[in-house]
Design an enzyme around this catalytic site. Sequence first.
Site, mmCIF file in Angstrom:
data_model
loop_
_atom_site.group_PDB
_atom_site.id
_atom_site.type_symbol
_atom_site.label_atom_id
_atom_site.label_comp_id
_atom_site.label_asym_id
_atom_site.label_seq_id
_atom_site.Cartn_x
_atom_site.Cartn_y
_atom_site.Cartn_z
ATOM 1 N N CYS A 133 0.844 -1.204 0.000
ATOM 2 C CA CYS A 133 0.000 0.000 0.000
ATOM 3 C C CYS A 133 0.875 1.250 0.000
ATOM 4 O O CYS A 133 1.391 1.661 1.047
ATOM 5 C CB CYS A 133 -0.925 -0.021 1.222
ATOM 6 S SG CYS A 133 -1.989 1.440 1.324
ATOM 7 N N CYS A 136 -0.378 4.166 2.156
ATOM 8 C CA CYS A 136 -0.200 3.981 3.608
ATOM 9 C C CYS A 136 1.275 4.162 3.991
ATOM 10 O O CYS A 136 1.596 4.807 4.985
ATOM 11 C CB CYS A 136 -0.614 2.580 4.058
ATOM 12 S SG CYS A 136 -2.055 1.912 3.231
ATOM 13 N N ASP A 137 2.188 3.562 3.222
ATOM 14 C CA ASP A 137 3.595 3.467 3.646
ATOM 15 C C ASP A 137 4.550 4.371 2.871
ATOM 16 O O ASP A 137 5.704 4.527 3.278
ATOM 17 C CB ASP A 137 4.075 2.009 3.501
ATOM 18 C CG ASP A 137 3.240 1.068 4.372
ATOM 19 O OD1 ASP A 137 2.774 1.526 5.430
ATOM 20 O OD2 ASP A 137 3.062 -0.101 3.999
#
Length: 305
Positions: A133, A136-137
């Site tokens: 992701c 997200c990261d």
Amino acid sequence: MRADLIILGAGPAGLTAGLYTGRARTDAILIEKGMPGGQMAATELVDNYPGQSEPILGVELAQRMEAQVRKFGIEIQYADIVSVSRTASGFDLSNDSGVTYSCRSLLIATGASPVKLGIPGELEFAGKGVSYCAICDGPFFRDVEVAVIGGGDSAVEEAVYLSRLASKVHLIHRRDQLRAVKEIQERALAVPNLVVHWNSAPEKIIGANDVEAIHLRSTVENSMTELPVSGVFFYVGIKPNDEAFRGLVEADSRGFVITDEKMATSVPGIFAAGDIRAKELRQISTAVGDGAAAAYSAQRYLENL
Ligand code: FAD
Ligand code: NAP
């Protein structure tokens, strides 16, 4: 807890089904294990949703859909459903603590999740440089080099997103042509700090504590190279989120649920919508269309009981 209709999953398909059932005043609840919005909420920008002429943040589109569902009185319950069974009057759904939710009709909208490739290092370095992701990261990889694996819409689009954070993005694709739609390809190929490694397959991820490099095999010559990177993002396809109801409804060989055009599954009273369905095109717009059709069919089913 009991309702006439349970909608399982609050991605764009489930949220749309919630909107339609709310407006029809059907006794329904929506059950979600994570954040409403599903994969859409984990997408940076959406620029192919009809009527939205400027790109919109995936999370913002998700929030708007959720607000619209709540406006029509549909309750969202937070639970991870682990099993679904048939009963005399319909279906029982259980969460991992044994709490049961009962309904007369079930609308499955559980969507899909990223496939894991299973190469050495992928599991060991999960959370230590390996990710599925980018939204997200990605911010953990500012000003370092990262690899993105895959050649589909997800890989190419997320590689473009990461190019704004990382110093360099290496897009690793096993063929000499990308699968992504042309518009996304053109955007990616114009990014100066994004390089495509054609005919390259990932073999192994190495490092001491965190990811330090990825080994690539040429799919043409069979030679090996080592590419130093701090992060590896996998986008090699999706699999259905079908664990809770596997075997209950007819599915294709990969587990995607087979429906007719009314979104009815092989079990009377169970409908399916969105990415969980066996279908060609998986998009927010197609999930939304499925959700509306499935909600309508579920209402007709309940009326005829
Ligand atoms: P999902 O979005 O997968 O939602 C399913 C929901 O069900 C999730 O919230 C999940 O938590 C929940 N759930 C699953 N199992 C359970 C359970 N057992 N119990 C409770 N809840 C459960 N499409 C576009 O049109 N435009 C784009 O720009 C675009 N970008 C994308 C970028 C990426 C990186 C990815 C991966 C996909 C993208 N897509 C895009 C595709 C689009 O996001 C999907 O087609 C769409 O989200 C599918 O909607 P859905 O509701 O069927 O499933
Ligand atoms: P996908 O379209 O299935 O693409 C997967 C990619 O991974 C392909 O390029 C494939 O290579 C590669 N791959 C598969 N197995 C591999 C392996 N073992 N080793 C190396 N590479 C491998 O999956 P996706 O990109 O995640 O997209 C999923 C769905 O979401 C699609 O329907 C897509 O259209 C949709 N989506 C839409 C948007 C958008 O509209 N903007 C954005 C993201 C996703 P090959 O090409 O050689 O098969």
